[in-house]
Design a protein around this motif. Sequence first.
Motif, PDB file in Angstrom:
ATOM      1  N   ALA A   1       0.830  -1.202   0.000  1.00 21.45           N
ATOM      2  CA  ALA A   1       0.000   0.000   0.000  1.00 21.45           C
ATOM      3  C   ALA A   1       0.860   1.245   0.000  1.00 21.45           C
ATOM      4  CB  ALA A   1      -0.953  -0.014   1.192  1.00 21.45           C
ATOM      5  N   GLY A   2       1.883   1.258  -0.839  1.00 19.50           N
ATOM      6  CA  GLY A   2       2.626   2.484  -1.119  1.00 19.50           C
ATOM      7  C   GLY A   2       1.901   3.232  -2.222  1.00 19.50           C
ATOM      8  N   PRO A   3       2.555   4.199  -2.837  1.00 17.71           N
ATOM      9  CA  PRO A   3       1.870   5.003  -3.855  1.00 17.71           C
ATOM     10  C   PRO A   3       1.303   4.159  -4.998  1.00 17.71           C
ATOM     11  CG  PRO A   3       4.257   5.424  -3.817  1.00 17.71           C
ATOM     12  CD  PRO A   3       3.933   4.664  -2.584  1.00 17.71           C
ATOM     13  N   ALA A   4       2.067   3.181  -5.480  1.00 18.14           N
ATOM     14  CA  ALA A   4       1.584   2.375  -6.606  1.00 18.14           C
ATOM     15  C   ALA A   4       0.402   1.510  -6.187  1.00 18.14           C
ATOM     16  CB  ALA A   4       2.717   1.502  -7.142  1.00 18.14           C
ATOM     17  N   GLY A   5       0.528   0.888  -5.032  1.00 19.22           N
ATOM     18  CA  GLY A   5      -0.524  -0.010  -4.561  1.00 19.22           C
ATOM     19  C   GLY A   5      -1.813   0.732  -4.256  1.00 19.22           C
ATOM     20  N   LEU A   6      -1.684   1.887  -3.621  1.00 20.03           N
ATOM     21  CA  LEU A   6      -2.887   2.671  -3.306  1.00 20.03           C
ATOM     22  C   LEU A   6      -3.583   3.103  -4.592  1.00 20.03           C
ATOM     23  CD1 LEU A   6      -1.557   4.879  -0.366  1.00 20.03           C
ATOM     24  CD2 LEU A   6      -3.330   3.106  -0.209  1.00 20.03           C
ATOM     25  N   ALA A   7      -2.782   3.557  -5.562  1.00 18.94           N
ATOM     26  CA  ALA A   7      -3.374   4.002  -6.821  1.00 18.94           C
ATOM     27  C   ALA A   7      -4.060   2.841  -7.531  1.00 18.94           C
ATOM     28  CB  ALA A   7      -2.291   4.613  -7.711  1.00 18.94           C
ATOM     29  N   ALA A   8      -3.410   1.670  -7.511  1.00 18.75           N
ATOM     30  CA  ALA A   8      -4.003   0.498  -8.170  1.00 18.75           C
ATOM     31  C   ALA A   8      -5.280   0.078  -7.459  1.00 18.75           C
ATOM     32  CB  ALA A   8      -2.992  -0.648  -8.175  1.00 18.75           C
ATOM     33  N   ALA A   9      -5.234   0.067  -6.131  1.00 17.18           N
ATOM     34  CA  ALA A   9      -6.391  -0.405  -5.368  1.00 17.18           C
ATOM     35  C   ALA A   9      -7.577   0.518  -5.558  1.00 17.18           C
ATOM     36  CB  ALA A   9      -6.031  -0.495  -3.882  1.00 17.18           C
ATOM     37  N   VAL A  10      -7.347   1.820  -5.513  1.00 21.50           N
ATOM     38  CA  VAL A  10      -8.476   2.740  -5.611  1.00 21.50           C
ATOM     39  C   VAL A  10      -9.045   2.721  -7.031  1.00 21.50           C
ATOM     40  CG1 VAL A  10      -7.279   4.900  -6.164  1.00 21.50           C
ATOM     41  CG2 VAL A  10      -9.294   4.931  -4.676  1.00 21.50           C
ATOM     42  N   THR A  11      -8.186   2.512  -8.009  1.00 28.67           N
ATOM     43  CA  THR A  11      -8.672   2.410  -9.395  1.00 28.67           C
ATOM     44  C   THR A  11      -9.566   1.183  -9.541  1.00 28.67           C
ATOM     45  OG1 THR A  11      -6.623   3.408 -10.165  1.00 28.67           O
ATOM     46  CG2 THR A  11      -7.952   2.274 -11.808  1.00 28.67           C
TER      47      THR A  11
END
Lengths: 416, 1014
Positions: free
Chosen positions: B178-188
């Motif tokens: 849940a770093g920047p990439a993971g958060l962005a992927a999850a919310v998308t």
Amino acid sequence: MQRYSGFGLVKHALSHHENWQRQWRNPTPKKEYDVIIVGGGGHGLATAYYLAKEHGITNVAVIEKGWLGGGNTARNTTIVRSNYLWDEAAALYEHSMKLWEGLSQDLNYNVMFSQRGVLNLGHTLQDMRDIQRRVNANRLNGIDSQVLDAKGVQELVPIMDCSKGARYPVMGASWQPRAGVARHDAVAWGFARGADARGVDILQQTEVTGFKILDGRIVGVHTNRGDIGAKTVGCVAAGNSGVLAKMAGFNLPLESHPLQALVSEPLKPILDTVVMSNHVHGYISQSDKGDLVIGAGIDGYLGYGQRGSYSTVEHTLQAIVEMFPIFSRVRMNRQWGGIVDTCPDACPILSATPVKGLFFNCGWGTGGFKATPGSGHVFAASLAKGEMHPIAAPFSIDRFHTGALVDEHGAAGVAH
Amino acid sequence: MSQVNRLSQGGRIDRSRQLHFTFNGKPYVGYAGDTLASALLANGIDIVNRSFKYSRPRGIVAAGAEEPNAIVQLGSSEATQVPNVRATQQALYEGLTARSTNGWPNVQRDLMGMVGKLSGTFMPPGFYYKTFMAPASLWMTYEKYIRKSAGLGRSPTEPDPDSYDHINQHCDVLVIGAGPAGLAAAVTAARNGARVILCDEQEEMGGSLLDSRELIDDSPAVQWVDRVIDELAAMDNVTLLPRTTANGYHDHNFVTLHERCTEHLADSAPASGSRRQARSRMHRVRASQVVLATGAHERPLVYANNDVPGNLLAGAVSTYIRRYGVAPGQKLVLSATNDHAYRAALDWREAGREVVAIVDARANPQGDLVAKARTLGIPIITESAVIEAKGAERVSGARVAKIDATRFTVAGEVEELACDTIASSGGYSPVIHLSSHTGTRPTWRDDILGFVPGEVKGLTSVGGARGVYPLDDVIRDGIDGGRQATQAAGLDANAVTGLVPQVSAREDGAACALYQVPHLKPSMRAPKQFVDLQNDVTAAGIELATREGFESIEHVKRYTAMGFGTDQGKLGNINGMAIAARCLHRSIPEVGTTVFRPNYTPVTFGAIVGRHCRDLFDPERYTALHQWHVEQGAEFEDVGQWKRPWYFPRTVNGKKETLHEAVARECLAVRERVGILDASTLGKIDIQGADAREFLGRVYTNKWAKLAPGRVRYGLMCKDDGMLMDDGTTSCLGENHFLMTTTTGGAAGVMEWLELWHQTEWPELDVYFTSVTDHWATMTVTGPDARKLLAELTDIDLDKEQFKFMDWREGTVAGVPARVFRISFTGELAYEINVQANYAMHVWTALFKHGEKYDLTPYGTETMHVLRAEKGLIIVGQDTDGSVTPEDLGMQWAIGYDKPYSWIGKRALSRSDTRRTDRKQFVGLKPKDPKVVLEEGAQIVFDPNQSIPMSMVGHVTSSYYSPTLGHGFALAVVKGGHERMGETVYLPMVDGKVHEAEIVSPVFLDPKGERQNV
């Protein structure tokens, strides 16, 4: 060969360890060898070593598609024992045990064979009958083996739950004091170094892609580095034996299964012996590095991937924690898998084949490591003479036609 | 003691909540939000451990899962000890108790350290293979001391008070990290309606953004983190799992997520209300798609004495300052190969501490962060590196020199800079461990100087995990990856607009490759340059391994132990591979990586075991009459999963009967009056279908064509190798309806066997199998008075002409609908009463009420064994072992050689080995001394005077004292035994005694079977 000793270590320290020699060469394949061993695992390298040492046959190549000792030799749980039920199996594994005792000195390579004893636990009345039967047979075969009751087991392994409160309380065990564990990688390396020093070419990263067969007789192999001739070829390729047999034009009654093992993080010494339970279904020992080394049964399906399914790991650790509730908070560091080639009777194949001059040594299933020196020794004798050594003879492929199986299933279950 | 290294402000800790803890017995204070590592650093603890092999003092190096040194023993009580906890991943809690795992008498003054200093030079990799060989007899002694000095923490010695949960989960998209990439992927994915699980191993989500200098949408990055997490938390289709490590990635997108529920609270799970919580929970997730957003690990530089406490990763320095408000020293030298590492110097300066110099391996570093450092006036020494750290228990200086990385030499004068901290950064390695678990090999990329995940079906890697590092790119990559995964999961992924946050782009200069810093001396002679700190693997060690012919990276790993630690080489592996590559004159991709295996970080056994331990390890199966047996004081035997009454000891004159006394009494009761056995555990399979009869003919050796309804037949079942696998009676209930019984232990196996043959070989047969073992309770009433007793309770006509041996009848018993089978396993008149299981207790007690006058006696399995053995009836698994044919048992009468269709095992029975006349055959043994009861499992020889190894000709399979016969007797298998009746055999025992026995018929009692036919 540069001899190893404590004195040598001190001497090399003075020259900053800059003068150690290679433990084996990286030779270019010759056009032809007297004997080619396909498979550079423990058994293959041991075969080459004993061919050179005991039979003076040194024009030998060991062909390995990956890195030497990289198959099941590198992935097993290193248990060595010889307390097998049937005469044929007991003779083979006891032959091996005798070679283990003195192997470090013979190879001038410390394989750390540690005779800390193996317990095979009994949890039911029938387990205990089977244990009595096997120990009686071992005794009359000249193998050290004893029956212990639950109290005797508890004395040897005070940290194990031997109480009546266990789901399957420990009723007793068979105990082989001469059994133990060894440093698996060192076994391959020691045999490789010994074979290499006697002239054997170990060809790593060399893959056999086919056999050259003329008039029903082997004359060589095709490899990714060109064709190599040979009068005699011995295949010692464990999980890939079935594939090789198919290349040679026949089938073997083998199934290749994933077999998994796992280790805990390194711990201070807590477990001195090897503990195996067929009934609760798990086995465990502690390595010199401090890891608890743990395994159980094969994954039920067939496969060539060196990994298995998670449920097997779960069941294995459930068994371990059932036997050792104190290990519940110990942590698992790593798990891995190997490919084991299993026979219908849980015994190996050491055999001539329909192709003259082509021999197979395979089917060791889950318990091949312990046989490494013995298997290499009798297989080398068989290759040298062109006929199977008496200890190897009962393990011929013919037994699957005649029905003369050496069925260790009944007695061994977890055959490690 | 005050927190000497705690900064007066900053960090994400809660300064209002002090937490007390002890380390090596001394009390310290930290704050809520600290890890144990940050609290130790805050308190100025330099030495946290002693190293594994050389016992060198070691300090904290990293701030996360890659930490190799700070391995501690946790736990305030014996039962709650946890070995080998990584201090960087352990949240601080009130009362935390930790100790170093090595060091004697203590970690500060360690005697082994002296040994390590003196003898370290004699301990190159693999030294133990080269010594301790003479004399051979001493190895076990040497080994004892090797073992003592090995190991990290210790196991608890008391059982675990905690419990652990399992949960099975399914999702469309599993996002790991849940770093920047993971958060962005999850919310998308979540905004597009996908069922999302987002897990992260840290105490809080946010990853690198938690200590980032960067702005998102013009505010600190953590504010964006909070916004995204708030949004995700409010969505029903999202499961957020902080403190949850994806520890294993298995085939078909099966991922295990280890959620540490309470490890941040206490060393044992606290209660929640009246119930103790689970200490941790294993989520077994089957994900349609996996998004790997695991980021990257920084590589340290490998230079001399790089293990002295005070040597840290550059990124860790930033993390401790920005996240925990701790500056782990006063004077910093930074040695780096890339721009990103400059953060450490900037953060250090901003914390009010001195940056002595930045030593950059590059000739002309250019980039925004470099410019900033220049602006601040921090000296930057280029084309140089720290070649050696000075200091023993803490860094006291850094030796810096110009280096020529291509030629691997020191190219200029050495300057010594006084400092107490050296931060280093040699670049970044994507965290590819999970993708490697699947067996996929990673790919080397020269442009990022790292391996990226290979292609795995159902896996998308995003951000740092695939070598994308600038923050704006990372977030965009996360959004793209999230969209891709959503679509691959079969969902529409166009719902999202306006998501991309604004990140000011930062210019970074190119990094340079540097895996080992050259020293004035060659590696073999320079002070130790550590590659794998946990296993004390040095650059010289790797060089030595390659010199000795260990050319495969797997060999290097195994010979040096590189990457074998509990950190699995997260810190050192790439450096080690690169060093090996240099020594072997190969490229890094040619050398390749070793295979990463689960677990990513170690997992408690208990968490993997879950609830399947103690009472739930393997369910105990009870018959419907179990409670009665318990009340009668029965001793039980484990048979399969069943608890069966073994015997029913009575108390006579205040003395409890022994097994033998009870069994003798029970046996005589059956032979003389009437006994009763709970036989409910026998496997029962209901077989129906037009081809049921045909099917029976194929799986049994004997014939079934003519068995009429109302009749029962005994059958033998062989494996395809002709060896007996199970036996039992099968009754014809109707023309197309049969009830098969199996052995208790064999029931499940037989059921599988029938299904296997039906489904794979004979699918055309119209036949169905239903396990009905638990549906019916079975009570065997047997003995001369059996008929009289049963007659009092049944409406079935028990007339011996109407209801013959091997008949079955339907009727009522004690008013309950019943099937009664006239079969016998005792040799006596016997009725097996089957009733619906929930009526069993009623029938059983009725039988006892009426049976009192006949002295109805309950008997257990031991008596059953004696009674059947007197009749020569086998028990599969005891008298057979998978190597015995029906013919070996003398049961040719149960083989239908001329059945029209073949049957399983038929062909095998004609093989040369099964036709041998000297096979081991089933016989009776009568000990010459009537008092002797032979040992079960005793081996049999013809010649007792031979030397060892003896030629064994068989063994005792069953052996008892028979109260009816008045002597011991046994069943056995003996080579050619059927033709050896009357011959004498010998049984040499462990105590030196040799028993003699006569080979006799296995039927010791009533050979004509008159008693059961009355």
